[in-house]
Design a protein around this motif. Structure first.
Motif, PDB file in Angstrom:
ATOM      1  N   ALA A 115      43.263  11.478  43.147  1.00 30.43           N
ATOM      2  CA  ALA A 115      43.413  10.725  41.900  1.00 30.43           C
ATOM      3  C   ALA A 115      42.073  10.249  41.364  1.00 30.43           C
ATOM      4  O   ALA A 115      42.019   9.307  40.576  1.00 30.43           O
ATOM      5  CB  ALA A 115      44.333   9.531  42.129  1.00 30.43           C
ATOM      6  N   LYS A 116      40.979  10.923  41.746  1.00 32.47           N
ATOM      7  CA  LYS A 116      39.667  10.445  41.327  1.00 32.47           C
ATOM      8  C   LYS A 116      39.500  10.519  39.807  1.00 32.47           C
ATOM      9  O   LYS A 116      38.878   9.616  39.212  1.00 32.47           O
ATOM     10  CB  LYS A 116      38.566  11.226  42.030  1.00 32.47           C
ATOM     11  CG  LYS A 116      38.441  12.684  41.609  1.00 32.47           C
ATOM     12  CD  LYS A 116      37.219  13.321  42.232  1.00 32.47           C
ATOM     13  CE  LYS A 116      37.058  14.770  41.734  1.00 32.47           C
ATOM     14  NZ  LYS A 116      35.835  15.394  42.264  1.00 32.47           N
ATOM     15  N   ASP A 117      40.029  11.560  39.159  1.00 36.79           N
ATOM     16  CA  ASP A 117      39.873  11.663  37.710  1.00 36.79           C
ATOM     17  C   ASP A 117      40.565  10.500  37.014  1.00 36.79           C
ATOM     18  O   ASP A 117      40.032   9.924  36.050  1.00 36.79           O
ATOM     19  CB  ASP A 117      40.440  12.991  37.220  1.00 36.79           C
ATOM     20  CG  ASP A 117      39.642  14.186  37.731  1.00 36.79           C
ATOM     21  OD1 ASP A 117      38.436  14.002  38.006  1.00 36.79           O
ATOM     22  OD2 ASP A 117      40.223  15.279  37.871  1.00 36.79           O
ATOM     23  N   LEU A 118      41.735  10.160  37.495  1.00 36.82           N
ATOM     24  CA  LEU A 118      42.468   9.036  36.909  1.00 36.82           C
ATOM     25  C   LEU A 118      41.731   7.726  37.139  1.00 36.82           C
ATOM     26  O   LEU A 118      41.615   6.885  36.232  1.00 36.82           O
ATOM     27  CB  LEU A 118      43.876   8.975  37.494  1.00 36.82           C
ATOM     28  CG  LEU A 118      44.770   7.841  36.994  1.00 36.82           C
ATOM     29  CD1 LEU A 118      44.997   7.952  35.484  1.00 36.82           C
ATOM     30  CD2 LEU A 118      46.095   7.839  37.741  1.00 36.82           C
ATOM     31  N   VAL A 119      41.210   7.545  38.360  1.00 31.19           N
ATOM     32  CA  VAL A 119      40.496   6.300  38.688  1.00 31.19           C
ATOM     33  C   VAL A 119      39.217   6.200  37.877  1.00 31.19           C
ATOM     34  O   VAL A 119      38.890   5.136  37.317  1.00 31.19           O
ATOM     35  CB  VAL A 119      40.189   6.251  40.196  1.00 31.19           C
ATOM     36  CG1 VAL A 119      39.303   5.056  40.529  1.00 31.19           C
ATOM     37  CG2 VAL A 119      41.477   6.198  41.007  1.00 31.19           C
ATOM     38  N   TYR A 120      38.470   7.301  37.756  1.00 34.40           N
ATOM     39  CA  TYR A 120      37.229   7.264  37.002  1.00 34.40           C
ATOM     40  C   TYR A 120      37.490   7.047  35.512  1.00 34.40           C
ATOM     41  O   TYR A 120      36.658   6.471  34.797  1.00 34.40           O
ATOM     42  CB  TYR A 120      36.454   8.556  37.221  1.00 34.40           C
ATOM     43  CG  TYR A 120      35.843   8.680  38.617  1.00 34.40           C
ATOM     44  CD1 TYR A 120      35.512   7.549  39.350  1.00 34.40           C
ATOM     45  CD2 TYR A 120      35.594   9.933  39.176  1.00 34.40           C
ATOM     46  CE1 TYR A 120      34.951   7.672  40.610  1.00 34.40           C
ATOM     47  CE2 TYR A 120      35.038  10.063  40.438  1.00 34.40           C
ATOM     48  CZ  TYR A 120      34.722   8.918  41.155  1.00 34.40           C
ATOM     49  OH  TYR A 120      34.168   9.037  42.410  1.00 34.40           O
ATOM     50  N   THR A 121      38.615   7.516  35.030  1.00 33.90           N
ATOM     51  CA  THR A 121      38.969   7.286  33.623  1.00 33.90           C
ATOM     52  C   THR A 121      39.320   5.827  33.385  1.00 33.90           C
ATOM     53  O   THR A 121      38.959   5.234  32.351  1.00 33.90           O
ATOM     54  CB  THR A 121      40.155   8.179  33.225  1.00 33.90           C
ATOM     55  OG1 THR A 121      39.809   9.540  33.427  1.00 33.90           O
ATOM     56  CG2 THR A 121      40.522   7.966  31.764  1.00 33.90           C
ATOM     57  N   PHE A 122      40.012   5.252  34.338  1.00 34.50           N
ATOM     58  CA  PHE A 122      40.445   3.861  34.181  1.00 34.50           C
ATOM     59  C   PHE A 122      39.289   2.883  34.377  1.00 34.50           C
ATOM     60  O   PHE A 122      39.195   1.868  33.674  1.00 34.50           O
ATOM     61  CB  PHE A 122      41.577   3.565  35.178  1.00 34.50           C
ATOM     62  CG  PHE A 122      42.251   2.267  34.949  1.00 34.50           C
ATOM     63  CD1 PHE A 122      43.214   2.133  33.954  1.00 34.50           C
ATOM     64  CD2 PHE A 122      41.936   1.146  35.705  1.00 34.50           C
ATOM     65  CE1 PHE A 122      43.839   0.919  33.727  1.00 34.50           C
ATOM     66  CE2 PHE A 122      42.559  -0.064  35.484  1.00 34.50           C
ATOM     67  CZ  PHE A 122      43.519  -0.181  34.501  1.00 34.50           C
ATOM     68  N   TYR A 123      38.398   3.165  35.350  1.00 31.45           N
ATOM     69  CA  TYR A 123      37.269   2.270  35.624  1.00 31.45           C
ATOM     70  C   TYR A 123      35.986   2.966  35.189  1.00 31.45           C
ATOM     71  O   TYR A 123      35.445   3.818  35.896  1.00 31.45           O
ATOM     72  CB  TYR A 123      37.178   1.913  37.104  1.00 31.45           C
ATOM     73  CG  TYR A 123      38.359   1.102  37.599  1.00 31.45           C
ATOM     74  CD1 TYR A 123      38.490  -0.245  37.258  1.00 31.45           C
ATOM     75  CD2 TYR A 123      39.337   1.679  38.399  1.00 31.45           C
ATOM     76  CE1 TYR A 123      39.570  -0.990  37.713  1.00 31.45           C
ATOM     77  CE2 TYR A 123      40.408   0.944  38.865  1.00 31.45           C
ATOM     78  CZ  TYR A 123      40.522  -0.379  38.517  1.00 31.45           C
ATOM     79  OH  TYR A 123      41.600  -1.115  38.958  1.00 31.45           O
ATOM     80  N   ALA A 124      35.496   2.636  34.027  1.00 26.41           N
ATOM     81  CA  ALA A 124      34.265   3.231  33.511  1.00 26.41           C
ATOM     82  C   ALA A 124      33.086   2.780  34.372  1.00 26.41           C
ATOM     83  O   ALA A 124      32.935   1.600  34.684  1.00 26.41           O
ATOM     84  CB  ALA A 124      34.058   2.809  32.059  1.00 26.41           C
ATOM     85  N   GLY A 125      32.271   3.705  34.731  1.00 28.30           N
ATOM     86  CA  GLY A 125      31.082   3.402  35.538  1.00 28.30           C
ATOM     87  C   GLY A 125      31.300   3.527  37.032  1.00 28.30           C
ATOM     88  O   GLY A 125      30.328   3.499  37.800  1.00 28.30           O
TER      89      GLY A 125
END
Length: 223
Positions: A115-125
């Motif tokens: 779920a890294k793409d989802l996590v990186y989308t939700f938390y910028a930076g």
């Protein structure tokens, strides 16, 4: 005895002939025979001395170097061997594994997939944080191997490098937790779990004990 020149009989021990005046040689005296010394054998340890036998000097009477008594006894090195053969290798593997995990986003793996793409989308930076600290942890892994090699060769300053590695590992973990707390807007205390706290406290204690341990053996690291 007789004169060798004219044959006149002469008294024993004469040195000249009264008839012809020839000189009579003095018979050569036999050289005295020196008796050979009797062979001697080293004493048997614990056996009583034999009267008349040659006694060997004890090794205790031999001169002892002046600095032999002043030389410090070799300190135990069990912890040192554990550090160079176990701890630093395991630390390097753990740090390298953490770095690879942060680069690949494996820490965000769920039962439904990564779920890294989802996590990186939700938390910028967050992705930038993971990449930066992935490089930091991999660099620490390389540093651990360098420190291990220097300790094994008793290089000067190797003990300070080891302490710096332990301290750098703690600082990197704390900074990563702070960066996570900032990006995810979670309090720093909430980001700390019990296992992380125990690990950090144990690392601090290890630094103190290692400092005391290697200070007592600083005279060994002179290469």
């Amino acid at each position: 005895m007789f004169c060798p020149n004219c044959g006149t009989q002469l008294p024993d021990g004469s040195t000249s002939c009264p008839s012809c005046g020839a000189t009579i040689g003095v018979p050569a005296q036999e050289a005295p025979v020196t008796p050979e010394p009797e062979p001697t054998t080293p004493p048997i340890p614990g056996a009583p001395p034999v009267p008349g036998a040659t006694q060997y000097e004890s090794s205790a009477s031999y001169p002892v170097p002046a600095n032999a008594a002043d030389a410090p006894a070799a300190p135990p090195m069990k912890w040192y061997k554990f550090v160079i053969w176990v701890q630093l290798f395991l630390s390097a593997l753990s740090l390298a594994g953490t770095g690879v995990m942060l680069l690949t986003g494996a820490q965000y793996m769920t039962e439904y997939g990564n779920a890294k793409d989802l996590v990186y989308t939700f938390y910028a930076g967050l992705q930038v944080v993971d990449i930066v600290f992935a490089v930091v942890f991999i660099a620490l892994a390389v540093f651990a191997i360098v420190v291990r090699m220097n300790l094994a060769k008793f290089k000067r300053g190797a003990t300070n490098q080891y302490l710096a590695f332990l301290g750098g590992n703690i600082v990197a973990q704390i900074l990563y937790l702070v960066a996570l707390a900032i990006v995810t807007q979670v309090g720093p205390l909430e980001a700390l779990d019990s296992s992380t706290v125990i690990q950090l406290v144990s690392s601090v204690i290890m630094i103190v004990l290692s400092k005391i341990y290697f200070d007592k053996r600083a005279h060994l690291f002179t290469n």
